[in-house]
Design an enzyme around this catalytic site. Structure first.
Site, PDB file in Angstrom:
ATOM      1  N   GLU A 118       0.823  -1.206   0.000  1.00 37.23           N
ATOM      2  CA  GLU A 118       0.000   0.000   0.000  1.00 37.23           C
ATOM      3  C   GLU A 118       0.861   1.261   0.000  1.00 37.23           C
ATOM      4  OE1 GLU A 118      -3.060   0.305  -0.612  1.00 37.23           O
ATOM      5  OE2 GLU A 118      -3.605  -1.810  -0.505  1.00 37.23           O
ATOM      6  N   TYR A 120      -6.924   5.748   4.864  1.00 36.65           N
ATOM      7  CA  TYR A 120      -6.969   4.827   3.736  1.00 36.65           C
ATOM      8  C   TYR A 120      -6.134   3.576   4.009  1.00 36.65           C
ATOM      9  CZ  TYR A 120      -5.563   2.330  -0.284  1.00 36.65           C
ATOM     10  OH  TYR A 120      -5.284   1.271  -1.101  1.00 36.65           O
ATOM     11  N   ASP A 177      -9.220   4.697  -1.975  1.00 41.82           N
ATOM     12  CA  ASP A 177      -8.131   5.247  -2.782  1.00 41.82           C
ATOM     13  C   ASP A 177      -8.734   6.039  -3.947  1.00 41.82           C
ATOM     14  OD1 ASP A 177      -8.983   3.368  -4.607  1.00 41.82           O
ATOM     15  OD2 ASP A 177      -6.995   2.514  -4.982  1.00 41.82           O
TER      16      ASP A 177
END
Ligand code: SF4
Length: 360
Positions: free
Chosen positions: A36, A128, A146
């Site tokens: 990520e 997020y 996202d």
């Protein structure tokens, strides 16, 4: 909007179209976290190389925590936003430290944080990323918003509020909380992200015509889909002018009767926190414009480098010298060892250009 219709269409689409990505095939929170953070910086194809390198070099969070910051920055080289790499390293250390204090004899394996709050408290992890790790690793009902998901939601619901303002984020968050499939959060988040990446793309082309969610899409019905999502107006870009001095000293060497030439240069670590903090570059001067300060015979390279809020106009002047100048804070290194240092992206670009026509 009928949620059950969205789920069934989305999941069928996902089953048929999903890409096989290593970070979607694992439930290892550490690997998911690495992916990520890396993917915030780059597209999937390039991110894959970095991800595989990081995982193979530091397979567990304790390995990353034990690494040298300079090594982590070097592996990150080329991705930009080095503060993200620093935070990655700092967070790994914090995870290991907090386990040490719980488990004084360190008998158990280091465990990655398991709650949204613990994840969110780590440096570099915002809503997020915490949502992505919590849902992908632990199947917890948190959204992972996202850019792809913002786009899908904006179009499905025809929302023209900018998604990157505080009010916009709140509104989008409320909507995704309502749509989120609480029984299958991992599947829902994976599917909607992939749907945004492959089907509901920024330029739509004819994607709406083949879209399984078309009948539920307000943006399509109102003809506004292509205009969404809306961003807030961008801040003004500031121009900066930097002159770099590349000092080159060549030294002849004889070994076994063979002559060869070593090239040396000097670099320094950037200590000002404005850009490229703690990265290495050639000695640099900033001015209010680029004046031509070359002397006859010296080569130079000019590059423009665009950062999020700054446009850098850079000139690299090559000075061939008999004796290196003594500039405080610089270190003398062999030209071929430049890659052992974490260099700014701009410096790498200049070196790449010089590789085509070496400085000697
Ligand atoms: S119909 Fe078009 S805009 Fe709407 S979700 Fe599908 S691809 Fe996106």
């Amino acid at each position: 909007m009928l949620k059950s219709f969205i789920y069934s269409q989305l999941y069928q689409w996902y089953e048929r179209n999903r890409r096989i990505l290593p970070w979607r095939e694992t439930e290892d929170a550490y690997c998911i976290w690495l992916s990520e953070i890396i993917l915030q910086q780059t597209r999937v194809a390039q991110g894959m190389e970095y991800y595989l390198r990081f995982v193979s070099r530091w397979p567990r969070v304790e390995d990353l925590a034990a690494a040298d910051e300079a090594e982590v920055l070097r592996e990150w080289q080329g991705l930009g936003y080095y503060s993200r790499a620093r935070n990655l390293h700092k967070a790994a250390k914090m995870i290991v430290e907090s386990q040490k204090s719980k488990d004084k004899r360190q008998k158990t394996k280091v465990e990655f944080p398991r709650t949204f709050e613990e994840l969110r408290a780590l440096p570099g992890i915002g809503d997020y990323t915490a949502g992505a790790i919590a849902s992908f690793a632990y199947d917890m009902p948190y959204p992972a918003m996202d850019g792809n998901v913002y786009r899908v939601i904006a179009r499905l619901l025809d929302i023209d509020e900018p998604f990157d303002t505080t009010a916009g984020k709140k509104l989008f968050h409320k909507q995704i909380e309502e749509i989120l499939d609480r029984d299958h959060p991992r599947l829902f988040n994976s599917a909607i992200m992939e749907f945004g990446a492959l089907q509901c793309t920024p330029a739509l082309g004819d994607h709406c015509e083949t879209c399984p969610l078309q009948s539920a899409c307000a943006g399509y019905a109102h003809g506004t889909a292509e205009l969404l999502p809306v961003r807030k107006p961008r801040p003004k870009v500031r121009d900066r002018w930097l002159t770099y001095h590349i000092y080159i000293k060549s030294t002849d060497r004889y070994a076994d009767g063979i002559q060869s030439t070593d090239l040396f240069t000097i670099i320094q670590r950037r200590e000002t926190k404005d850009i490229w903090y703690h990265l290495y570059e050639f000695p640099c001067e900033e001015s209010s414009g680029l004046e031509d300060e070359r002397v006859r015979g010296e080569r130079s390279i000019e590059l423009t480098h665009v950062l999020s809020h700054q446009k850098i106009h850079a000139r690299f002047i090559i000075h061939k010298v008999q004796k290196m100048p003594e500039i405080p804070g610089t270190i003398r290194i062999r030209w071929e060892d430049l890659n052992d240092y974490a260099l700014s992206r701009l410096t790498l670009r200049a070196i790449d250009r010089l590789r085509l026509t070496p400085p000697n």
